[in-house]
Design a protein around this motif. Structure first.
Motif, PDB file in Angstrom:
ATOM      1  N   MET A   4       0.839  -1.181   0.000  1.00 55.18           N
ATOM      2  CA  MET A   4       0.000   0.000   0.000  1.00 55.18           C
ATOM      3  C   MET A   4       0.883   1.243   0.000  1.00 55.18           C
ATOM      4  SD  MET A   4      -3.144   0.942  -0.018  1.00 55.18           S
ATOM      5  CE  MET A   4      -4.179   2.352   0.337  1.00 55.18           C
ATOM      6  N   LEU A   5       0.614   2.172  -0.899  1.00 53.67           N
ATOM      7  CA  LEU A   5       1.415   3.390  -1.032  1.00 53.67           C
ATOM      8  C   LEU A   5       0.658   4.579  -0.451  1.00 53.67           C
ATOM      9  CD1 LEU A   5       3.788   5.074  -2.272  1.00 53.67           C
ATOM     10  CD2 LEU A   5       2.381   5.257  -4.341  1.00 53.67           C
ATOM     11  N   ALA A   6       1.361   5.394   0.328  1.00 53.59           N
ATOM     12  CA  ALA A   6       0.799   6.647   0.844  1.00 53.59           C
ATOM     13  C   ALA A   6       1.793   7.776   0.570  1.00 53.59           C
ATOM     14  CB  ALA A   6       0.511   6.537   2.334  1.00 53.59           C
ATOM     15  N   VAL A   7       1.257   8.939   0.150  1.00 53.01           N
ATOM     16  CA  VAL A   7       2.102  10.086  -0.190  1.00 53.01           C
ATOM     17  C   VAL A   7       1.643  11.290   0.634  1.00 53.01           C
ATOM     18  CG1 VAL A   7       2.858  11.638  -2.022  1.00 53.01           C
ATOM     19  CG2 VAL A   7       2.423   9.231  -2.531  1.00 53.01           C
ATOM     20  N   LEU A   8       2.602  11.967   1.255  1.00 51.32           N
ATOM     21  CA  LEU A   8       2.285  13.141   2.077  1.00 51.32           C
ATOM     22  C   LEU A   8       3.392  14.172   1.930  1.00 51.32           C
ATOM     23  CD1 LEU A   8       0.413  14.353   4.335  1.00 51.32           C
ATOM     24  CD2 LEU A   8       1.994  13.321   5.990  1.00 51.32           C
ATOM     25  N   PHE A   9       2.995  15.454   1.934  1.00 46.73           N
ATOM     26  CA  PHE A   9       3.968  16.548   1.905  1.00 46.73           C
ATOM     27  C   PHE A   9       3.961  17.222   3.267  1.00 46.73           C
ATOM     28  CE2 PHE A   9       2.692  15.885  -2.456  1.00 46.73           C
ATOM     29  CZ  PHE A   9       3.916  15.874  -3.115  1.00 46.73           C
ATOM     30  N   CYS A  10       5.140  17.539   3.766  1.00 44.60           N
ATOM     31  CA  CYS A  10       5.243  18.169   5.088  1.00 44.60           C
ATOM     32  C   CYS A  10       6.392  19.169   5.110  1.00 44.60           C
ATOM     33  CB  CYS A  10       5.430  17.114   6.173  1.00 44.60           C
ATOM     34  SG  CYS A  10       6.859  16.041   5.905  1.00 44.60           S
ATOM     35  N   LEU A  11       6.317  20.087   6.066  1.00 44.31           N
ATOM     36  CA  LEU A  11       7.401  21.060   6.241  1.00 44.31           C
ATOM     37  C   LEU A  11       8.406  20.534   7.243  1.00 44.31           C
ATOM     38  CD1 LEU A  11       5.538  24.511   6.447  1.00 44.31           C
ATOM     39  CD2 LEU A  11       6.490  23.365   4.455  1.00 44.31           C
ATOM     40  N   ARG A  12       9.651  20.814   7.002  1.00 44.67           N
ATOM     41  CA  ARG A  12      10.708  20.431   7.932  1.00 44.67           C
ATOM     42  C   ARG A  12      11.462  21.712   8.324  1.00 44.67           C
ATOM     43  NH1 ARG A  12       8.763  16.976   9.576  1.00 44.67           N
ATOM     44  NH2 ARG A  12       8.891  14.753   9.225  1.00 44.67           N
ATOM     45  N   LYS A  13      11.179  22.186   9.512  1.00 41.66           N
ATOM     46  CA  LYS A  13      11.849  23.408   9.976  1.00 41.66           C
ATOM     47  C   LYS A  13      13.299  23.084  10.319  1.00 41.66           C
ATOM     48  CE  LYS A  13       7.580  25.324  11.886  1.00 41.66           C
ATOM     49  NZ  LYS A  13       6.867  25.764  13.100  1.00 41.66           N
ATOM     50  N   PRO A  14      14.230  23.847   9.752  1.00 42.10           N
ATOM     51  CA  PRO A  14      15.646  23.572  10.033  1.00 42.10           C
ATOM     52  C   PRO A  14      15.992  23.848  11.492  1.00 42.10           C
ATOM     53  CG  PRO A  14      15.405  25.618   8.814  1.00 42.10           C
ATOM     54  CD  PRO A  14      14.047  25.013   8.877  1.00 42.10           C
ATOM     55  N   LYS A  15      17.126  23.342  11.913  1.00 43.81           N
ATOM     56  CA  LYS A  15      17.578  23.546  13.291  1.00 43.81           C
ATOM     57  C   LYS A  15      17.783  25.049  13.536  1.00 43.81           C
ATOM     58  CE  LYS A  15      20.891  21.565  16.547  1.00 43.81           C
ATOM     59  NZ  LYS A  15      22.103  20.704  16.704  1.00 43.81           N
ATOM     60  N   ASN A  16      17.422  25.488  14.726  1.00 43.93           N
ATOM     61  CA  ASN A  16      17.522  26.907  15.108  1.00 43.93           C
ATOM     62  C   ASN A  16      16.600  27.795  14.288  1.00 43.93           C
ATOM     63  OD1 ASN A  16      19.583  26.214  16.979  1.00 43.93           O
ATOM     64  ND2 ASN A  16      21.146  26.369  15.327  1.00 43.93           N
ATOM     65  N   TYR A  17      15.522  27.180  13.752  1.00 45.36           N
ATOM     66  CA  TYR A  17      14.552  27.960  12.958  1.00 45.36           C
ATOM     67  C   TYR A  17      13.848  28.982  13.858  1.00 45.36           C
ATOM     68  CZ  TYR A  17      10.205  29.056  10.490  1.00 45.36           C
ATOM     69  OH  TYR A  17       9.139  29.719   9.906  1.00 45.36           O
ATOM     70  N   GLU A  18      13.692  30.208  13.322  1.00 50.14           N
ATOM     71  CA  GLU A  18      12.990  31.266  14.061  1.00 50.14           C
ATOM     72  C   GLU A  18      11.777  31.757  13.278  1.00 50.14           C
ATOM     73  OE1 GLU A  18      15.710  34.343  15.137  1.00 50.14           O
ATOM     74  OE2 GLU A  18      16.889  33.056  16.481  1.00 50.14           O
ATOM     75  N   SER A  19      11.980  32.033  11.969  1.00 55.12           N
ATOM     76  CA  SER A  19      10.864  32.518  11.156  1.00 55.12           C
ATOM     77  C   SER A  19      11.197  32.355   9.683  1.00 55.12           C
ATOM     78  CB  SER A  19      10.576  33.998  11.473  1.00 55.12           C
ATOM     79  OG  SER A  19      11.705  34.808  11.119  1.00 55.12           O
ATOM     80  N   GLY A  20      10.209  32.645   8.854  1.00 55.06           N
ATOM     81  CA  GLY A  20      10.411  32.569   7.410  1.00 55.06           C
ATOM     82  C   GLY A  20       9.983  31.223   6.839  1.00 55.06           C
ATOM     83  N   SER A  21      10.301  31.008   5.556  1.00 53.47           N
ATOM     84  CA  SER A  21       9.886  29.791   4.852  1.00 53.47           C
ATOM     85  C   SER A  21      10.702  28.577   5.297  1.00 53.47           C
ATOM     86  CB  SER A  21      10.040  29.985   3.346  1.00 53.47           C
ATOM     87  OG  SER A  21       9.190  31.026   2.899  1.00 53.47           O
ATOM     88  N   ALA A  22      10.064  27.414   5.232  1.00 56.81           N
ATOM     89  CA  ALA A  22      10.720  26.141   5.580  1.00 56.81           C
ATOM     90  C   ALA A  22      10.646  25.202   4.367  1.00 56.81           C
ATOM     91  CB  ALA A  22      10.036  25.499   6.774  1.00 56.81           C
ATOM     92  N   PRO A  23      11.650  24.353   4.216  1.00 56.93           N
ATOM     93  CA  PRO A  23      11.653  23.436   3.060  1.00 56.93           C
ATOM     94  C   PRO A  23      10.524  22.404   3.136  1.00 56.93           C
ATOM     95  CG  PRO A  23      13.453  22.903   4.558  1.00 56.93           C
ATOM     96  CD  PRO A  23      12.848  24.196   5.059  1.00 56.93           C
ATOM     97  N   ILE A  24       9.995  22.047   1.973  1.00 59.01           N
ATOM     98  CA  ILE A  24       8.920  21.052   1.886  1.00 59.01           C
ATOM     99  C   ILE A  24       9.535  19.691   1.556  1.00 59.01           C
ATOM    100  CG2 ILE A  24       6.781  20.398   0.710  1.00 59.01           C
ATOM    101  CD1 ILE A  24       6.444  23.338  -0.047  1.00 59.01           C
ATOM    102  N   TYR A  25       9.105  18.653   2.279  1.00 63.80           N
ATOM    103  CA  TYR A  25       9.591  17.295   2.048  1.00 63.80           C
ATOM    104  C   TYR A  25       8.445  16.394   1.594  1.00 63.80           C
ATOM    105  CZ  TYR A  25      14.305  17.956   3.813  1.00 63.80           C
ATOM    106  OH  TYR A  25      15.619  18.360   3.967  1.00 63.80           O
ATOM    107  N   LEU A  26       8.796  15.476   0.734  1.00 61.79           N
ATOM    108  CA  LEU A  26       7.857  14.457   0.272  1.00 61.79           C
ATOM    109  C   LEU A  26       8.067  13.204   1.121  1.00 61.79           C
ATOM    110  CD1 LEU A  26       6.024  12.913  -1.807  1.00 61.79           C
ATOM    111  CD2 LEU A  26       8.096  12.573  -3.167  1.00 61.79           C
ATOM    112  N   ARG A  27       6.983  12.733   1.749  1.00 65.26           N
ATOM    113  CA  ARG A  27       7.068  11.524   2.560  1.00 65.26           C
ATOM    114  C   ARG A  27       6.369  10.375   1.812  1.00 65.26           C
ATOM    115  NH1 ARG A  27       4.604  11.931   8.369  1.00 65.26           N
ATOM    116  NH2 ARG A  27       6.499  13.196   8.670  1.00 65.26           N
TER     117      ARG A  27
END
Length: 366
Positions: free
Chosen positions: A1-24
């Motif tokens: 069974m395949l499941a696909v999800l997109f999520c944000l991964r906030k980098p270390k020491n993140y404070e504000s601004g855009s975060a990279p999107i990851y495909l799970r």
């Protein structure tokens, strides 16, 4: 069974601004993540849907990009499932990223082997050997279409059951005799050994597969039949030539292919001052030294002035094996021989009627 999800991964020491999107990607409870190379502000991200929020152009464009990735992954999964390939989180990821090595398939490897063999005809292989492997490939393709409704199969799917089903197909659908079926399965075995040697296949499907050939009892001409064939007056020049060449092989033991390529230079005087044939057997690439008996010597003299023999430096004007065997059937009728004559009978007649029955030791015949 395949499941696909997109999520944000906030980098270390993140404070504000855009975060990279990851495909799970999740398959059967196991998952992996890949960066898609895009970013999004957490304030504009819906965790539940895994999409950017809002109706602005940048959000719509980002969502469309992620939807295309999701569609591509499900299509990869569908294709791999339809091809009966192994579907794991790693294989899906590798196929998506383009890092997956092209799947090794049976027909592709078989065709590559046959092409290489064809290029070596006349050096390492005979044309007849290549043709046999071509026939084996044809039977393999037809079997897979008949059994699985596919045109090719990953080599990892070749197993004991595949071999058993292939043998059943050859015996029933193709109506192959036991030894013919086993030969084709052995031809396939060479392709399997290539796969094993290259590490494309880890378990040898032939490990517990034990095909057995049946002993074939070759017919031979007895003394009376050989004498009748040798002395028969045959007015037809074509049939007379076929008879002479066949009888020559009965008194020399040469196979068709060796008689056909026999050169005049291979007729030599031995240390006993008698005429011998020194030739290299094509099948085994071994040297054969054959004494020229009177009957064979007489046939050689008959064709000493034959135009084909002179032009090609041949000892005898041997025609194609197909024609020889067809004409031998005519000769059998003319000479009242009820056995089905083929050229190969001459070699066995030499080994029994001409030699063993006249006290020649088996070691000398060999």
């Amino acid at each position: 069974m395949l499941a696909v999800l997109f999520c944000l991964r906030k980098p270390k020491n993140y404070e504000s601004g855009s975060a990279p999107i990851y495909l799970r990607i999740t398959v059967d409870g196991k998952r992996t993540e890949i960066s898609i190379g895009r970013k999004c502000n957490p304030d504009r991200w819906d965790i539940d849907t895994g999409r950017a929020t809002g109706n602005k152009e940048d959000a719509r464009s980002l969502n469309a990009f992620m939807s295309s990735i999701e569609h591509q992954l499900y299509e990869i999964h569908r294709q791999m499932t339809a091809a009966d390939e192994t579907v794991t989180v790693e294989t899906i990821k590798s196929r998506y990223t383009g890092k997956l090595e092209r799947a090794r398939t049976l027909v592709a490897i078989f065709e590559d082997h046959n092409e290489k063999m064809k290029a070596l005809i006349g050096h390492e292989f005979e044309k007849s050997t290549w043709q046999r492997y071509e026939t084996a490939l044809m039977h393999t393709k037809d079997f897979m279409q008949w059994q699985y409704n596919i045109t090719d199969i990953p080599v990892s799917k070749i197993n004991f059951a595949f071999l058993n089903d292939f043998e059943y197909y050859l015996r029933t659908v193709r109506k192959c005799a036991n030894n013919s079926a086993i030969k084709y399965i052995k031809n396939l075995g060479k392709i399997v050994r290539i796969c094993l040697g290259n590490g494309w296949l880890t378990i040898d499907p032939y490990l517990n597969y034990k095909p057995r050939t049946q002993k074939v009892y070759r017919q031979v001409l007895d003394t009376k039949e050989l004498d009748r064939l040798t002395k028969k007056k045959i007015p037809n020049a074509r049939l007379r030539t076929v008879r002479d060449i066949f009888v020559f092989s009965c008194y020399t033991g040469l196979a068709y292919v060796d008689a056909r390529k026999l050169k005049r230079s291979e007729l030599v005087k031995g240390i006993d001052n008698k005429t011998w044939i020194y030739t290299q057997r094509q099948k085994t690439d071994t040297l054969s030294r054959i004494p020229v008996l009177p009957v064979a010597a007489g046939i050689i003299r008959t064709y000493d002035k034959h135009p084909q023999c002179i032009a090609e430096n041949l000892l005898l004007p041997v025609m194609s094996n197909q024609k020889m065997n067809a004409y031998l059937k005519e000769l059998a009728g003319i000479c009242d021989i009820e056995k089905e004559l083929t050229f190969h009978i001459a070699r066995h007649t030499f080994a029994t009627t001409v030699t063993l029955n006249n006290g020649v030791p088996i070691e000398t015949v060999s």
